[in-house]
Motif scaffolding. Sequence first.
Motif, PDB file in Angstrom:
ATOM      1  N   LYS A 141       0.803  -1.167  -0.034  1.00 24.63           N
ATOM      2  CA  LYS A 141      -0.082  -0.123  -0.085  1.00 24.63           C
ATOM      3  C   LYS A 141       0.622   1.309   0.032  1.00 24.63           C
ATOM      4  N   GLY A 142       2.034   1.251   0.698  1.00 29.07           N
ATOM      5  CA  GLY A 142       2.727   2.301   0.626  1.00 29.07           C
ATOM      6  C   GLY A 142       3.510   2.415  -0.719  1.00 29.07           C
ATOM      7  N   ALA A 143       3.698   1.395  -1.545  1.00 33.31           N
ATOM      8  CA  ALA A 143       4.053   1.489  -2.956  1.00 33.31           C
ATOM      9  C   ALA A 143       2.819   2.170  -3.687  1.00 33.31           C
ATOM     10  N   ILE A 144       1.639   1.819  -3.542  1.00 33.91           N
ATOM     11  CA  ILE A 144       0.581   2.456  -4.164  1.00 33.91           C
ATOM     12  C   ILE A 144       0.601   3.864  -4.081  1.00 33.91           C
ATOM     13  N   GLU A 145       1.015   4.290  -2.799  1.00 36.09           N
ATOM     14  CA  GLU A 145       0.756   5.833  -2.496  1.00 36.09           C
ATOM     15  C   GLU A 145       1.920   6.509  -3.490  1.00 36.09           C
ATOM     16  N   VAL A 146       3.164   5.920  -3.639  1.00 35.78           N
ATOM     17  CA  VAL A 146       4.164   6.593  -4.417  1.00 35.78           C
ATOM     18  C   VAL A 146       3.671   6.592  -5.885  1.00 35.78           C
ATOM     19  N   LEU A 147       3.196   5.241  -6.231  1.00 34.26           N
ATOM     20  CA  LEU A 147       3.094   5.108  -7.503  1.00 34.26           C
ATOM     21  C   LEU A 147       1.844   6.156  -7.947  1.00 34.26           C
ATOM     22  N   THR A 148       0.897   6.373  -7.016  1.00 33.35           N
ATOM     23  CA  THR A 148      -0.459   7.531  -7.277  1.00 33.35           C
ATOM     24  C   THR A 148       0.315   8.813  -7.592  1.00 33.35           C
ATOM     25  N   ARG A 149       1.320   9.164  -6.764  1.00 28.70           N
ATOM     26  CA  ARG A 149       2.018  10.584  -6.927  1.00 28.70           C
ATOM     27  C   ARG A 149       2.594  10.716  -8.414  1.00 28.70           C
ATOM     28  N   TYR A 150       3.181   9.653  -8.623  1.00 31.18           N
ATOM     29  CA  TYR A 150       3.989   9.568  -9.958  1.00 31.18           C
ATOM     30  C   TYR A 150       2.961   9.622 -11.007  1.00 31.18           C
ATOM     31  N   MET A 151       1.954   8.740 -10.863  1.00 32.36           N
ATOM     32  CA  MET A 151       0.820   8.713 -12.104  1.00 32.36           C
ATOM     33  C   MET A 151       0.043  10.270 -12.276  1.00 32.36           C
ATOM     34  N   ALA A 152       0.002  10.734 -11.097  1.00 39.18           N
ATOM     35  CA  ALA A 152      -0.468  12.096 -11.097  1.00 39.18           C
ATOM     36  C   ALA A 152       0.202  13.109 -11.925  1.00 39.18           C
ATOM     37  N   LYS A 153       1.686  13.127 -11.484  1.00 46.96           N
ATOM     38  CA  LYS A 153       2.640  13.964 -12.243  1.00 46.96           C
ATOM     39  C   LYS A 153       2.462  13.749 -13.655  1.00 46.96           C
ATOM     40  N   GLU A 154       2.669  12.662 -14.168  1.00 45.15           N
ATOM     41  CA  GLU A 154       2.906  12.126 -15.654  1.00 45.15           C
ATOM     42  C   GLU A 154       1.676  12.072 -16.213  1.00 45.15           C
ATOM     43  N   LEU A 155       0.392  12.129 -15.818  1.00 53.37           N
ATOM     44  CA  LEU A 155      -0.843  11.965 -16.402  1.00 53.37           C
ATOM     45  C   LEU A 155      -1.400  13.406 -16.244  1.00 53.37           C
ATOM     46  N   GLY A 156      -0.810  14.265 -15.630  1.00 49.60           N
ATOM     47  CA  GLY A 156      -1.371  15.612 -15.548  1.00 49.60           C
ATOM     48  C   GLY A 156      -1.531  16.309 -16.802  1.00 49.60           C
ATOM     49  N   SER A 157      -0.570  16.088 -17.790  1.00 51.04           N
ATOM     50  CA  SER A 157      -0.753  16.961 -18.946  1.00 51.04           C
ATOM     51  C   SER A 157      -2.106  16.340 -20.004  1.00 51.04           C
ATOM     52  N   ARG A 158      -2.827  15.420 -19.379  1.00 48.75           N
ATOM     53  CA  ARG A 158      -4.012  14.827 -20.130  1.00 48.75           C
ATOM     54  C   ARG A 158      -5.194  15.434 -19.183  1.00 48.75           C
TER      55      ARG A 158
END
Length: 185
Positions: A141-158
């Motif tokens: 679940k800690g990994a999911i929280e980190v992944l979520t931050r990266y997804m938000a950053k990288e998908l923000g352009s969309r």
Amino acid sequence: MALAKKGVGVIVTYRSSEAEANSVVSAIAKIGGQAVALQLDTSNTKTFEDFVAKVKQSLQDNWQTEQFDFLVNNAGIGVYATFVETTEEDFDRLMNIHVKGVFFLTQKLLPLIKDGGRIVNLSSGLARITLPGYAAYASMKGAIEVLTRYMAKELGSRQIAVNVVAPGAIETDFGGGAVRDNPEY
């Protein structure tokens, strides 16, 4: 159900409880909503191509569209074992469902998510508090929280917003219903 009440079509997924998934679809239909149930085993990335094809077909057949607005990554299992007792098999099952499945399923579904869409990943309060018996689960679940931050950053352009929800103990069937069935929890 809340989204269906607002007129949002829903694709319900299930791993093995088809009857329960169909019951949810029926309940949504009773309130005037539209839903379909599709089988998905998030622990097996080899099935994702076929699942995506079924999602595409369902979107076209039921809503005459090629994209959807919301993805909720909520598949999960619970393994209660201390750090010392956790087996490699337990660890791999948790990793495949809670991290690898979320990562690659979202990746495969990304072309179908509308610009401006939303992704919600489920974590756990156990990523912030420490209780014996949850080392492997909480690590995922800690990994999911980190992944979520990266997804938000990288998908923000969309304009795709990606958030994590980290509930505490909930009285459900999860983990064999321990929270539901044990008042001490």
